[in-house]
Design a protein around this motif. Sequence first.
Motif, PDB file in Angstrom:
ATOM      1  N   VAL A  76      31.996  40.391  44.927  1.00  0.00           N
ATOM      2  CA  VAL A  76      33.605  39.954  44.974  1.00  0.00           C
ATOM      3  C   VAL A  76      34.326  39.334  43.800  1.00  0.00           C
ATOM      4  O   VAL A  76      33.749  39.309  42.854  1.00  0.00           O
ATOM      5  CB  VAL A  76      32.936  38.656  46.241  1.00  0.00           C
ATOM      6  N   LYS A  77      35.435  39.621  43.994  1.00  0.00           N
ATOM      7  CA  LYS A  77      36.065  38.939  42.791  1.00  0.00           C
ATOM      8  C   LYS A  77      36.395  37.540  42.433  1.00  0.00           C
ATOM      9  O   LYS A  77      36.585  37.053  44.043  1.00  0.00           O
ATOM     10  CB  LYS A  77      37.590  40.440  42.641  1.00  0.00           C
ATOM     11  N   ALA A  78      36.012  37.875  41.310  1.00  0.00           N
ATOM     12  CA  ALA A  78      36.799  35.665  41.039  1.00  0.00           C
ATOM     13  C   ALA A  78      37.082  35.576  39.840  1.00  0.00           C
ATOM     14  O   ALA A  78      37.549  36.478  38.854  1.00  0.00           O
ATOM     15  CB  ALA A  78      35.271  35.099  41.479  1.00  0.00           C
ATOM     16  N   LYS A  79      37.875  34.431  39.624  1.00  0.00           N
ATOM     17  CA  LYS A  79      38.678  34.573  38.450  1.00  0.00           C
ATOM     18  C   LYS A  79      36.915  33.378  37.184  1.00  0.00           C
ATOM     19  O   LYS A  79      37.261  32.733  37.768  1.00  0.00           O
ATOM     20  CB  LYS A  79      39.222  32.965  38.391  1.00  0.00           C
ATOM     21  N   PHE A  80      37.513  34.488  36.260  1.00  0.00           N
ATOM     22  CA  PHE A  80      37.120  33.244  35.050  1.00  0.00           C
ATOM     23  C   PHE A  80      38.123  32.822  34.111  1.00  0.00           C
ATOM     24  O   PHE A  80      38.815  33.753  33.693  1.00  0.00           O
ATOM     25  CB  PHE A  80      36.169  34.446  34.316  1.00  0.00           C
ATOM     26  N   GLU A  81      38.207  31.430  34.216  1.00  0.00           N
ATOM     27  CA  GLU A  81      39.830  31.052  33.776  1.00  0.00           C
ATOM     28  C   GLU A  81      40.551  31.905  33.528  1.00  0.00           C
ATOM     29  O   GLU A  81      41.015  31.924  34.853  1.00  0.00           O
ATOM     30  CB  GLU A  81      39.508  31.269  31.754  1.00  0.00           C
ATOM     31  N   ASP A  82      41.539  33.262  32.429  1.00  0.00           N
ATOM     32  CA  ASP A  82      42.691  33.619  33.506  1.00  0.00           C
ATOM     33  C   ASP A  82      42.471  35.463  33.802  1.00  0.00           C
ATOM     34  O   ASP A  82      43.236  36.294  33.746  1.00  0.00           O
ATOM     35  CB  ASP A  82      43.755  33.585  31.901  1.00  0.00           C
ATOM     36  N   PHE A  83      40.909  35.341  34.103  1.00  0.00           N
ATOM     37  CA  PHE A  83      40.669  37.330  34.443  1.00  0.00           C
ATOM     38  C   PHE A  83      40.093  36.801  35.324  1.00  0.00           C
ATOM     39  O   PHE A  83      39.250  36.182  35.851  1.00  0.00           O
ATOM     40  CB  PHE A  83      39.955  37.325  32.742  1.00  0.00           C
ATOM     41  N   GLU A  84      39.885  38.789  36.192  1.00  0.00           N
ATOM     42  CA  GLU A  84      39.540  38.546  37.067  1.00  0.00           C
ATOM     43  C   GLU A  84      37.635  39.363  37.289  1.00  0.00           C
ATOM     44  O   GLU A  84      37.829  40.393  35.945  1.00  0.00           O
ATOM     45  CB  GLU A  84      40.451  39.290  37.959  1.00  0.00           C
ATOM     46  N   VAL A  85      36.712  38.706  37.195  1.00  0.00           N
ATOM     47  CA  VAL A  85      35.484  39.293  37.245  1.00  0.00           C
ATOM     48  C   VAL A  85      34.776  39.556  38.717  1.00  0.00           C
ATOM     49  O   VAL A  85      35.382  39.717  39.922  1.00  0.00           O
ATOM     50  CB  VAL A  85      34.524  38.237  35.766  1.00  0.00           C
ATOM     51  N   ARG A  86      33.284  40.770  38.508  1.00  0.00           N
ATOM     52  CA  ARG A  86      32.593  40.350  39.301  1.00  0.00           C
ATOM     53  C   ARG A  86      31.830  39.940  39.618  1.00  0.00           C
ATOM     54  O   ARG A  86      31.451  39.626  38.528  1.00  0.00           O
ATOM     55  CB  ARG A  86      32.499  42.089  39.393  1.00  0.00           C
ATOM     56  N   ILE A  87      30.980  38.841  40.435  1.00  0.00           N
ATOM     57  CA  ILE A  87      30.325  38.649  41.327  1.00  0.00           C
ATOM     58  C   ILE A  87      29.773  38.584  42.303  1.00  0.00           C
ATOM     59  O   ILE A  87      29.985  39.569  42.789  1.00  0.00           O
ATOM     60  CB  ILE A  87      30.554  37.126  40.789  1.00  0.00           C
ATOM     61  N   PRO A  88      28.162  38.344  42.332  1.00  0.00           N
ATOM     62  CA  PRO A  88      27.596  38.837  43.291  1.00  0.00           C
ATOM     63  C   PRO A  88      27.996  38.372  44.551  1.00  0.00           C
ATOM     64  O   PRO A  88      28.341  37.733  44.540  1.00  0.00           O
ATOM     65  CB  PRO A  88      26.408  38.689  43.260  1.00  0.00           C
ATOM     66  N   LYS A  89      28.084  39.363  45.286  1.00  0.00           N
ATOM     67  CA  LYS A  89      28.362  38.563  47.094  1.00  0.00           C
ATOM     68  C   LYS A  89      27.373  37.559  47.106  1.00  0.00           C
ATOM     69  O   LYS A  89      27.844  36.553  48.199  1.00  0.00           O
ATOM     70  CB  LYS A  89      28.029  39.900  47.584  1.00  0.00           C
TER      71      LYS A  89
END
Length: 276
Positions: free
Chosen positions: A228-241
């Motif tokens: 899943v895509k998620a926001k880390f501060e101002d940046f989009e990152v990958r996280i496990p479903k």
Amino acid sequence: MVAGEFRKYSDDEIKHLHDIELMILKDVVEVLDNHNLTYYMSYGSLIGILRHGGFIPWDDDIDIMLFREDFDKSLDILKDELSDKYDLIQMDYIDDCFGSFAKISLRNTTFSRWYTDYVEYDLGINIDLFVLDNIPDSDFIAKLHHYAYVFFYQFVINSCIKMDMYTKFRTKMHHAVYHFLNIIPINKKFWKKVLTKVMTIFNNKKTNKVVDCFSFRIYDRDDFEPAVKAKFEDFEVRIPKNSDKMLTQVYGDYMKIPPVEKRYNSAPDVLDFGEY
């Protein structure tokens, strides 16, 4: 500083550290994405995403993890493509490094840890890359695997660094072990190969579970993809479903913010931001 004491970050320090670590993460993710290498935010960084939308305010690092195949591929690529700005810190690349996971370290900065006085390489502000290997479903075999990892990891540490211990007797014993373990041909390279063999011993078999050997965290393989895509501060990152499930099994109620007196990380004795 008296034994048992530690230095706390100032508010300005932790904010500055976060800014630099975010820069490192963006550079690393750009390279990984360009080469179709899959990563996942993990541990405290994953808690930060779900609970705070970025960093845990008092956290002082960034953690990502990769499956073994992508982890191994990424090391040479990151080393080559980021070499003008960063160092790759991992035991297969640096003679006196004992880390079975990897760090991407920003050059011309300093982030001291307990071991930095005993190694020849420089450790700068960095982020961690952890590796996932296959592990059978059996709890008994998993524990045996963990004990084997811990056992041989001690050989790697004791062959890589010659450090002062808490007492003169323990220091002499450790130094004797260090010299013994570096007798040719049984030297630090040998123990590193053995440790890697232990970590990857089940990777030729299809298993439902994977493990981060360093922390002994075991996960269901199916909890990762599709990410899943998620926001880390101002940046989009990958996280496990299934991030919630994974964090709950490691931390329990991770959404509960700890009391004020526990909201800290011990700062390094030397923290130098260099030109950044």
